[in-house]
Design a protein around this motif. Structure first.
Motif, PDB file in Angstrom:
ATOM      1  N   ASP A 130      35.032  29.305  64.873  1.00 32.08           N
ATOM      2  CA  ASP A 130      34.135  28.799  63.900  1.00 32.08           C
ATOM      3  C   ASP A 130      32.947  27.926  64.780  1.00 32.08           C
ATOM      4  O   ASP A 130      31.830  27.911  64.305  1.00 32.08           O
ATOM      5  CB  ASP A 130      34.543  28.178  62.725  1.00 32.08           C
ATOM      6  N   ILE A 131      33.561  26.981  65.541  1.00 35.40           N
ATOM      7  CA  ILE A 131      32.849  26.198  66.364  1.00 35.40           C
ATOM      8  C   ILE A 131      31.844  26.963  67.285  1.00 35.40           C
ATOM      9  O   ILE A 131      30.591  26.723  67.485  1.00 35.40           O
ATOM     10  CB  ILE A 131      33.707  25.153  67.079  1.00 35.40           C
ATOM     11  N   ILE A 132      32.419  28.058  68.031  1.00 37.82           N
ATOM     12  CA  ILE A 132      31.646  28.795  68.759  1.00 37.82           C
ATOM     13  C   ILE A 132      30.392  29.575  68.070  1.00 37.82           C
ATOM     14  O   ILE A 132      29.349  29.365  68.545  1.00 37.82           O
ATOM     15  CB  ILE A 132      32.586  29.913  69.739  1.00 37.82           C
ATOM     16  N   ARG A 133      30.935  29.868  66.861  1.00 37.32           N
ATOM     17  CA  ARG A 133      29.935  30.939  66.100  1.00 37.32           C
ATOM     18  C   ARG A 133      28.685  29.720  65.697  1.00 37.32           C
ATOM     19  O   ARG A 133      27.590  30.173  65.852  1.00 37.32           O
ATOM     20  CB  ARG A 133      30.561  31.503  64.942  1.00 37.32           C
ATOM     21  N   VAL A 245      28.655  21.563  77.553  1.00 42.71           N
ATOM     22  CA  VAL A 245      29.923  20.862  77.537  1.00 42.71           C
ATOM     23  C   VAL A 245      30.116  19.552  78.194  1.00 42.71           C
ATOM     24  O   VAL A 245      29.986  19.867  79.631  1.00 42.71           O
ATOM     25  CB  VAL A 245      31.162  21.840  77.476  1.00 42.71           C
ATOM     26  N   ALA A 246      30.712  18.728  77.831  1.00 40.91           N
ATOM     27  CA  ALA A 246      30.902  17.275  78.666  1.00 40.91           C
ATOM     28  C   ALA A 246      32.364  17.068  78.458  1.00 40.91           C
ATOM     29  O   ALA A 246      33.103  17.161  77.448  1.00 40.91           O
ATOM     30  CB  ALA A 246      29.960  16.155  78.073  1.00 40.91           C
ATOM     31  N   ILE A 255      26.163  26.973  78.981  1.00 43.43           N
ATOM     32  CA  ILE A 255      27.168  27.926  79.090  1.00 43.43           C
ATOM     33  C   ILE A 255      27.129  28.995  77.989  1.00 43.43           C
ATOM     34  O   ILE A 255      26.211  28.805  76.974  1.00 43.43           O
ATOM     35  CB  ILE A 255      28.578  27.237  78.710  1.00 43.43           C
ATOM     36  N   ASN A 256      27.634  30.110  78.383  1.00 45.93           N
ATOM     37  CA  ASN A 256      27.571  31.056  77.121  1.00 45.93           C
ATOM     38  C   ASN A 256      28.958  31.139  76.327  1.00 45.93           C
ATOM     39  O   ASN A 256      29.704  30.312  76.537  1.00 45.93           O
ATOM     40  CB  ASN A 256      27.881  32.505  77.896  1.00 45.93           C
ATOM     41  N   GLU A 257      29.179  32.055  75.226  1.00 46.11           N
ATOM     42  CA  GLU A 257      30.280  32.050  74.275  1.00 46.11           C
ATOM     43  C   GLU A 257      31.480  32.235  75.122  1.00 46.11           C
ATOM     44  O   GLU A 257      32.502  31.449  74.700  1.00 46.11           O
ATOM     45  CB  GLU A 257      30.016  33.481  73.521  1.00 46.11           C
ATOM     46  N   ALA A 258      31.655  33.099  76.086  1.00 48.46           N
ATOM     47  CA  ALA A 258      32.920  33.245  76.828  1.00 48.46           C
ATOM     48  C   ALA A 258      33.316  31.865  77.521  1.00 48.46           C
ATOM     49  O   ALA A 258      34.529  31.583  77.602  1.00 48.46           O
ATOM     50  CB  ALA A 258      32.936  34.246  77.839  1.00 48.46           C
ATOM     51  N   LEU A 260      32.572  28.930  76.590  1.00 44.90           N
ATOM     52  CA  LEU A 260      32.779  27.884  75.643  1.00 44.90           C
ATOM     53  C   LEU A 260      34.174  28.372  75.003  1.00 44.90           C
ATOM     54  O   LEU A 260      35.195  27.448  75.018  1.00 44.90           O
ATOM     55  CB  LEU A 260      31.769  27.831  74.559  1.00 44.90           C
ATOM     56  N   ARG A 261      34.512  29.418  74.954  1.00 45.17           N
ATOM     57  CA  ARG A 261      35.799  30.075  74.341  1.00 45.17           C
ATOM     58  C   ARG A 261      36.798  29.401  75.507  1.00 45.17           C
ATOM     59  O   ARG A 261      38.025  28.875  75.057  1.00 45.17           O
ATOM     60  CB  ARG A 261      35.845  31.349  74.295  1.00 45.17           C
TER      61      ARG A 261
END
Length: 292
Positions: A130-133, A245-246, A255-258, A260-261
């Motif tokens: 949900d955070i990523i989305r 992202v820090a 960054i992309n979704e992957a 961040l995941r």
């Protein structure tokens, strides 16, 4: 063989001092090496580097004064040493605090002593997705966002600067919070486990001069928060829609979704390992009480 070597040293090694090395000496050298390394890294990454340069220049002047017998300068230096040391501690109090916090964050401490056994910090896969989305949905429409994912260090002092909440993390809630012109869109939210605990929080701004000048207050706050805690801080740029992202004082941009995941999974695995150690410790204590 050992007696032969000892006899050779006694005969030909007159005046040669060979110290006896014990296991405690080796441990002491390792501890000192670790502490010196941490101090060097701390000095390199903070304003303490400027302080060190100033101390070196001042020491050079004092050395010249000692060589040329400048008694007045030496007298002032001797009587100012305590005051200067106290002033340095006061001026660099934030950096000293961060250094001690970073030392306390080292994972070998949590693997030996299970601190704060009752804290559950792991979040579910649904929360992660949900955070990523939400982040990339907001990025597409260039809605700014600042999400702090709490880890081992509890962020109570920053939580109290915002509006208290208690709701499950979902992409719809996150998008609604950061929607333009809504009461909660300004500031950061703090996520603890699967819940949002506070919104519109004020975060400390980083004074790192290496941060790119094209980044705004949101990104500087994300880096600042990651410097004073072990939190994972996610930002969505209002100008470009890029997700960054820090963590640990370092900012990873665009960054992309992957990616961040992967970052969020690392937090999950770390939390899972901590909880596993806590469970083992709790089980061992119950077993010990039962036997007693």
């Amino acid at each position: 063989m050992g007696q032969t070597i000892a006899a050779f040293i006694d005969k030909y090694g007159i005046g040669l001092y060979i110290p006896r090395v014990h296991i405690t000496d080796i441990i002491e050298v390792l501890i000192l090496t670790f502490l010196i390394y941490q101090i060097i890294i701390w000095i390199k990454n903070t304003k303490a580097w400027m302080l060190l340069r100033g101390i070196i220049v001042l020491a050079g002047f004092i050395l010249l004064a000692a060589i040329f017998k400048m008694h007045t300068i030496l007298f002032i230096a001797r009587n100012s040493l305590t005051v200067m040391a106290t002033a340095a501690i006061v001026v660099f109090q934030p950096e000293l605090r961060r250094a001690l916090e970073k030392l306390g964050e080292k994972q070998f401490l949590t693997s030996v002593v299970p601190f704060e056994q009752n804290r559950e910090i792991r979040f579910s896969e649904e929360t992660r997705e949900d955070i990523i989305r939400a982040c990339f949905a907001m990025g597409k429409v260039k809605t700014g966002a600042l999400i702090v994912v709490e880890q081992a260090i509890r962020l109570t002092e920053y939580e109290s600067t915002g509006i208290q909440m208690d709701c499950l993390v979902s992409s719809q809630v996150l998008i609604n919070i950061f929607e333009h012109n809504t009461p909660l869109h300004d500031g950061a939210i703090i996520v603890r486990g699967d819940r949002i605990v506070s919104a519109t929080c004020y975060l400390p701004l980083s004074d790192n001069m290496g941060i790119s000048k094209d980044l705004g207050t949101r990104h500087r706050a994300a880096v600042g928060m990651s410097e004073v805690s072990d939190a994972l801080v996610i930002t969505v740029s209002e100008e470009t829609g890029a997700v960054s992202v820090a963590q640990g004082g370092e900012l990873t941009r665009s960054i992309n979704e992957a990616e961040l995941r992967v970052k969020l999974e690392e937090v999950q695995h770390k939390s899972s390992e901590t909880n596993r150690i806590k469970a083992m410790w709790k089980g061992w204590r119950k077993h010990a009480k039962k036997n007693n």
